[in-house]
Scaffold this motif. Sequence first.
Motif, short mmCIF file in Angstrom:
data_model
loop_
_atom_site.label_atom_id
_atom_site.label_comp_id
_atom_site.label_asym_id
_atom_site.label_seq_id
_atom_site.Cartn_x
_atom_site.Cartn_y
_atom_site.Cartn_z
N ILE A 27 0.84 -1.20 0.00
CA ILE A 27 0.00 0.00 0.00
C ILE A 27 0.87 1.25 0.00
O ILE A 27 0.60 2.22 -0.73
N ARG A 40 0.93 4.10 -2.82
CA ARG A 40 0.66 5.49 -2.43
C ARG A 40 1.76 6.42 -2.94
O ARG A 40 1.49 7.48 -3.51
N SER A 81 -7.32 -0.99 -4.20
CA SER A 81 -7.14 -2.39 -3.80
C SER A 81 -8.03 -3.26 -4.68
O SER A 81 -9.24 -3.03 -4.76
N MET A 136 -6.13 -4.39 3.22
CA MET A 136 -6.30 -3.75 1.91
C MET A 136 -7.64 -3.04 1.79
O MET A 136 -7.77 -2.07 1.04
N VAL A 161 -5.73 3.71 1.10
CA VAL A 161 -6.41 3.13 -0.06
C VAL A 161 -7.65 3.96 -0.35
O VAL A 161 -8.45 4.23 0.53
#
Length: 502
Positions: free
Chosen positions: A60, A64, A159, A228, A234
């Motif tokens: 993640i 990002r 995700s 996720m 996310v």
Amino acid sequence: MTVLVTPKALANQTVRDFKMLIDGKWISGNAAPIERVAPSHGVVVSRFQAGSKADALRAIAAARKAFDTGPWPRMTASERSAILLKAADLIAARADELAYLDAIEAGKPISQVKGEIAGSVDIWRYAAALARDLHGESYNTLGDGTLGVVLREAIGVVSIITPWNFPFLIVGQKLPFALAAGCTCVVKPSELTSGSTIVLGEILQEAGVPDGVVNIVTGTGAEVGAIMTAHPDVDMVSFTGSTGVGKLTMTNAAQTLKKVSLELGGKNPQIVFPDADLDAFIDAAVFGAYFNAGECCNAGSRLILHKSIASDVVARVAALAKHVKVGDPLDPTTQVGAIITPQHFDKIAGYVAAAKSAGAEVAHGGGALDLGMGQFMAPTILSQVTPGMTVAREEVFGPVLSVLTFDTAEEAIEIANSIDYGLSAGVWSKDFDTCLTIGRRIRAGTVWMNTFMDGASELPFGGYKQSGLGRELGRHAVEDYTETKTLNMHIGSRTNWWMPRT
């Protein structure tokens, strides 16, 4: 020539070990790997990394960073499109390898999977075209002092969680559209069938997707999927799977009000009138019920037959079902492969047993097939099913066809709409007034008329009610991965709100 692969022969082949892709690097997990036993042959064929929460967090973070500071969202649409087109070409070049992995890990017939890979190539190319067509709006009609511009911007980190029944096809219904919009992604394939998705990671690297744009973390939903769907970094979750897990996904995402796209279960009816082309329908009924061993959200698992033709149709469907070839997924003549796990086989058998106890009759099949390897189930037909039975209302996700009957069109519509699902449906009649009338009243995302389970990249796919939220495919698919932003521009001097008193 029929080519059969024995469990012993398969066991002598090298078991393929896969790693995870995080921030452009192939890494191993810290736990013992997940061993995938082929449902058709009963031997280990693949090993996947058992990803952890820490692995998901790293993925993640990589996505990002790639979105916030990397080149992918800032590329021109034509640059992203070119990379997606190259990925499509590379998928086509490795089609045999991808098909083998899905066939052996999921128990799917190899001939069927090759068609799915070809379909996926078409989807990637379609998404590449849509990348260049993504646009906003302008409003020059708001007066001399105002110009309005509406932008479409990539939503951010997505995700993507995919199921075991169509491992490569379903990731292809999500990932290329997210990439076309300029998003970055963390992908979690099913821990049962991760191989082809990991190979896709190799393909995307070769195609030129920058590091961190696509991250692939393997492992369980509890360990990897949960973080996720809940992590604040996310921005969107795209999930395909069971309705139960879809509800949990939505609950997790609600904590940070993420956008959610859900493609969930189905209990799809085919309504058949006496004037239908029964020869065409019989073939479609068998295909709709037993394609992918019924492990398909779109399976035509409910036949709703006019009473005047019910006995004849059941007999003809049963007669054709006897000729459906169930067996080794690596045999190119096989039409129905293995059930995904022994646990899932038991679940399907439980539905059949419960239906018999409730008064349904087994018109064909109903039990296991002993092929000397793996877990296989005979194509099954349950007649004398009533709308209130569990087998008529819940998704069995196996090769089980439930047959119900009706007297009037109103009754057929009521039966079709009486359950919690609304993914797809079929209507069969030579009178197109009947087809259109029924089709407009069925609460489902797709209604086929005088055919079943056809599709194209251009046609949206998704469901009503508890079959999900949102749509995949179609010309608006890239837009699903965007946010709209209004730029309200004032031209010239502005009248003050506060006026001094005289």
